[in-house]
Design a protein around this motif. Structure first.
Motif, short mmCIF file in Angstrom:
data_model
loop_
_atom_site.label_atom_id
_atom_site.label_comp_id
_atom_site.label_asym_id
_atom_site.label_seq_id
_atom_site.Cartn_x
_atom_site.Cartn_y
_atom_site.Cartn_z
N ARG A 132 85.61 65.26 54.66
CA ARG A 132 87.05 65.15 54.94
C ARG A 132 87.40 65.76 56.29
NH1 ARG A 132 90.81 65.69 49.64
NH2 ARG A 132 89.63 64.35 48.24
N HIS A 165 96.04 62.24 51.88
CA HIS A 165 95.73 61.27 52.93
C HIS A 165 96.70 60.08 52.86
CE1 HIS A 165 92.47 59.29 55.58
NE2 HIS A 165 92.90 60.37 56.19
N THR A 224 86.85 61.80 57.69
CA THR A 224 88.06 61.18 57.17
C THR A 224 89.26 61.47 58.06
OG1 THR A 224 87.18 61.44 54.93
CG2 THR A 224 89.53 60.96 55.15
N ASP A 265 96.45 67.57 50.85
CA ASP A 265 96.89 66.33 51.46
C ASP A 265 96.16 65.14 50.85
OD1 ASP A 265 97.68 64.24 53.05
OD2 ASP A 265 97.23 65.22 54.95
N ASN A 270 95.96 59.09 58.14
CA ASN A 270 95.46 57.83 57.59
C ASN A 270 96.16 56.66 58.28
OD1 ASN A 270 94.63 55.67 56.07
ND2 ASN A 270 95.37 56.44 54.11
#
Length: 285
Positions: free
Chosen positions: A100, A240, A104, A238, A108
């Protein structure tokens, strides 16, 4: 992506701006200095390291013991010294956190409009099972839409979670898109506390924004530990959320840029200090 459930094992994240919990600090510390090395650290050297963030010996010893009991650390005796290594379960939790952080990202921008919905019905007497399921759903990016119905943006593989908890016959999962009159923006605010997530990023910017570490960190080893623990707490909070449905001044991007800048600044010194003070041993040697 299949994800372990750190929430169930490390407890809930600390409130934004509050001191991190000792177990969160310990798990982060082992993630920085042990993950991927196959080595164990002596308790004495961990105590030395944690003194640099004003965590005392008794707190370190009790935290190590609790984490052994919870299956996150393994204890090894070597002569008169005690060493601690990561269990496979803890390594999976930490690897997911690293995924993450490094891949990630906090923003997003790639959401395709797909949602994952999970419905479940558990007997009132199954309090533990309900708690564990909700913990895993939160970590996987879900929020409660209404009683017994949770939703996450994107495609989430729910099957491993259901199998691990033994709830495969109690959970129903679906992938799909929202249809009128449902709109993505209001749905996000129903299922997730968007304002609280934003407040967490703003608290991080306020705590670290002057480029210095909080007062309890004495050197770069301590600064990196506190920085990564703070950021992982935010990552855990979070889900995302899709950037296109968030306010234009969403603070995650600025917070992530600050995290990466400070991490790059503190890491060389932290690694050097770690090499000097950490007593390592390879249990497999």
């Amino acid at each position: 992506m299949t994800q372990p459930a750190p929430t169930a094992e490390t407890g809930p994240p600390a409130e934004p701006g509050s001191p991190p919990r000792p177990q969160s600090l310990m798990l982060t510390f082992f993630g920085i200095h042990v993950l991927g090395t196959g080595t164990a650290l002596s308790s004495a050297s961990v105590i030395d390291a944690f003194a640099r963030v004003d965590v005392g010996e008794d707190a370190v010893r009790s935290t190590l013991t609790r984490m052994v009991g919870r299956g996150l650390l393994e204890r090894h005796r070597r002569g008169r010294r005690m060493y601690f290594s990561l269990t496979r379960r803890a390594a999976e939790v930490l690897a997911d956190g690293q995924e993450r952080i490094h891949r990630t990202g906090a923003v997003n921008r790639a959401w395709d409009g797909t949602w994952t919905l999970v419905g479940f019905s558990l007997p009132e007497s199954w309090r533990r099972e309900r708690h564990d399921l909700r913990s895993r759903l939160v970590w996987a990016g879900f929020g409660p839409l209404q009683s017994g119905l949770w939703v996450a943006p994107g495609r989430v593989d729910v099957a491993p979670m259901a199998a691990e908890l033994g709830l495969g016959d109690r959970i129903r999962a679906f992938h799909g898109e929202a249809a009128a009159p449902t709109e993505a923006g209001p749905l996000l605010r129903t299922a997730f506390d968007v304002d609280a997530i934003a407040d967490g990023y703003r608290a991080f910017l306020a705590r670290w924004g002057d480029g210095a570490a909080p007062g309890e960190a004495r050197d770069d080893l301590g600064r990196l530990l506190l920085l990564h623990t703070d950021w992982l707490d935010l990552v855990r909070r979070d889900p995302h959320l899709p950037a296109e449905h968030l306010p234009a001044d969403w603070p995650a991007e600025a917070a992530e840029a600050l995290f990466r800048e400070l991490s790059a600044r503190f890491e060389p010194g932290a690694r050097r200090i770690g090499e000097e003070i950490l007593d390592r041993w390879d249990p497999e040697a």
